[in-house]
Design an enzyme around this catalytic site. Sequence first.
Site, mmCIF file in Angstrom:
data_model
loop_
_atom_site.group_PDB
_atom_site.id
_atom_site.type_symbol
_atom_site.label_atom_id
_atom_site.label_comp_id
_atom_site.label_asym_id
_atom_site.label_seq_id
_atom_site.Cartn_x
_atom_site.Cartn_y
_atom_site.Cartn_z
ATOM 1 N N ASP A 163 47.575 41.083 47.073
ATOM 2 C CA ASP A 163 46.725 41.262 45.961
ATOM 3 C C ASP A 163 45.669 42.432 45.715
ATOM 4 O O ASP A 163 45.755 43.405 46.594
ATOM 5 C CB ASP A 163 45.724 40.019 45.923
ATOM 6 C CG ASP A 163 45.379 39.268 44.686
ATOM 7 O OD1 ASP A 163 45.367 40.127 43.637
ATOM 8 O OD2 ASP A 163 45.220 38.021 44.575
ATOM 9 N N GLU A 196 48.844 43.729 41.734
ATOM 10 C CA GLU A 196 47.872 44.877 41.348
ATOM 11 C C GLU A 196 47.422 44.527 39.656
ATOM 12 O O GLU A 196 46.527 45.493 39.114
ATOM 13 C CB GLU A 196 48.235 46.231 41.529
ATOM 14 C CG GLU A 196 47.412 47.264 41.235
ATOM 15 C CD GLU A 196 47.658 47.941 39.791
ATOM 16 O OE1 GLU A 196 47.134 48.923 39.460
ATOM 17 O OE2 GLU A 196 48.530 47.421 39.046
ATOM 18 N N TRP A 197 47.968 43.495 39.114
ATOM 19 C CA TRP A 197 47.592 43.057 37.714
ATOM 20 C C TRP A 197 47.963 43.775 36.815
ATOM 21 O O TRP A 197 47.449 43.890 35.598
ATOM 22 C CB TRP A 197 46.132 42.457 37.651
ATOM 23 C CG TRP A 197 45.840 41.861 38.943
ATOM 24 C CD1 TRP A 197 46.428 40.771 39.328
ATOM 25 C CD2 TRP A 197 44.516 42.053 39.419
ATOM 26 N NE1 TRP A 197 45.520 40.403 40.601
ATOM 27 C CE2 TRP A 197 44.215 41.067 40.664
ATOM 28 C CE3 TRP A 197 43.417 42.849 39.298
ATOM 29 C CZ2 TRP A 197 43.259 40.816 41.323
ATOM 30 C CZ3 TRP A 197 42.233 42.769 40.208
ATOM 31 C CH2 TRP A 197 42.189 41.754 41.283
ATOM 32 N N GLY A 198 48.789 44.914 37.168
ATOM 33 C CA GLY A 198 49.022 45.905 35.811
ATOM 34 C C GLY A 198 47.847 47.162 35.729
ATOM 35 O O GLY A 198 48.101 47.871 34.715
ATOM 36 N N ASP A 218 46.339 37.057 35.454
ATOM 37 C CA ASP A 218 46.850 35.683 35.962
ATOM 38 C C ASP A 218 47.301 35.013 34.720
ATOM 39 O O ASP A 218 46.441 34.922 33.834
ATOM 40 C CB ASP A 218 45.619 34.882 36.906
ATOM 41 C CG ASP A 218 45.271 35.515 38.109
ATOM 42 O OD1 ASP A 218 46.142 36.646 38.441
ATOM 43 O OD2 ASP A 218 44.533 34.973 39.053
#
Length: 521
Positions: A163, A196-198, A218
């Site tokens: 994460d 890394e959520w983009g 998320d």
Amino acid sequence: MSLSRRFASALAALALAASGLVLSSPTALALENGLLRVPPMGFNNWNSTQCKADFTEGMIKGIADLFVSKGLKDVGYTYVNIDDCWALPSRNSSGDLVPDPVRFPHGIKSLADYVHGKGLKFGIYTSAGTKTCNKAGFPGGLGHEQQDANLFASWGVDYLKYDNCNNQGVDAQQRYKAMRDALAKSGRPIAYSICEWGQNQPWTWAAPVGNLWRTTGDISDKWSSMIGKTQANRGLAQYAGPGHWNDPDMLEVGNGGMTTAEYRTHFGLWAMMAAPLLIGSDLRKVSEDDFAILKNTDVIALDQDPLGKQATVLSANAGLVVYSKVLANGDRAVALSNETASTATISTTASATGIGAAPSYTLKDLWSKGTRTTTGTINASVPSHATVLYRVSSSGGTRYEAESATLSAGGTVDSNHAGYSGTGFANGANAVGSSVEWQVTGPATAVTFGYANGTAAARPVDVSVDGTVVAAGVSFPPTGAWTTWSTVTRAVSLAAGAHTVRVTATTADGPANLDYLDLSR
Ligand code: GLA
């Protein structure tokens, strides 16, 4: 692979590029750990439990049991992964992470052993920061990469979700590469999921770093969230391929916040996008309807197709979206997806998918399992928030246009009589022996000629295959006009492989105008 080998392959790539042989395929630059040649399938507890008390060893073992007893393992689900909150807030005196003894009284190795005992794989979570994301503040991997990778390997971990919280502003590529290298040195093959959520467009740099990378924030268990992730992820098809996938986040199917139509859209579009299929619901509480979605093997086959192409968007008009995915056997998967609030007809064509010309196509509806044929139009009336999924295959064999054939002397390719397929037709010379010849690929059981004959007399030909006449004096009767096209079919027996099919006129009128040759399987 060792650093020196990596360096050597980078040098080789540079040398190839310098020599003009451009390595355009991103696959050539993918993380070479040999893992996840197809997108991962499995489970992760986060979407159903977060850090609540029901996230325990008992739950995870129960999921592994259900993978076997409910047939999920049989349809491809393999990874049983745990998310945040599995550890204690502090490392031990040796600096190692410590499993929470309340949630995991027998430790993580024992749990991994249990999962392995079922023929499944086990995954774990930490963050590329000083702490994980949960506010309780569990220790993260930043600066502890090798120690943590070694510990995970010693426990038998097969998959790491890494994460992005509490990253201290350290460069993302640096942080994710550090763990990649640590995993490589741990001595155990561990699939590597970059979470890394983009934020730093990982699709542009992460193929040589991880096996998958989150492209979005998320997901939550509602239509607006799920379709938002879809919209963010669907334009990134060019970056996905075997061993390196876009990840629009884990599944919500079964968590109760969407309708059956919406969950089918979610699951179907994840499969179209070659996304990870990580079940995010507590399978001990999931309805049979939702199990049926998760176990639809026709849809799973799209996700797990060995070619590893993510679907591209063919059109998106005011919430009516057409996706097409190229499949390894040449078929196409087509999704007609209705993001609007009312039922709508959504259409495309076989030709728009690039499947190649054929006399007809079979459309298999992957939810209803019904099939129908079409000569080209692919359409459906699609209810609000639903997605019709078709597997499209050429059912009538392959079309070879006459304008691409070889004509004997005096023959011309013309286009002055409308109604032909392709860009024109073959107008053979008016002479005995005038011929049209196609190079084709078998197998085939029949040939069909599209033709027009605007005269009052039949124009017979001999049909030969590889130089041998297989049908002599085949009549091409008058069609009434040069713009009226008809067909003549003859059975043939063509083995697999290359063949030459030729028609040769047996009268001084020459052959009829020939539009195409269809091979039927
Ligand atoms: C982040 C991730 C989620 C989940 C939580 C755990 O929000 O994106 O998928 O792992 O952390 O705290």
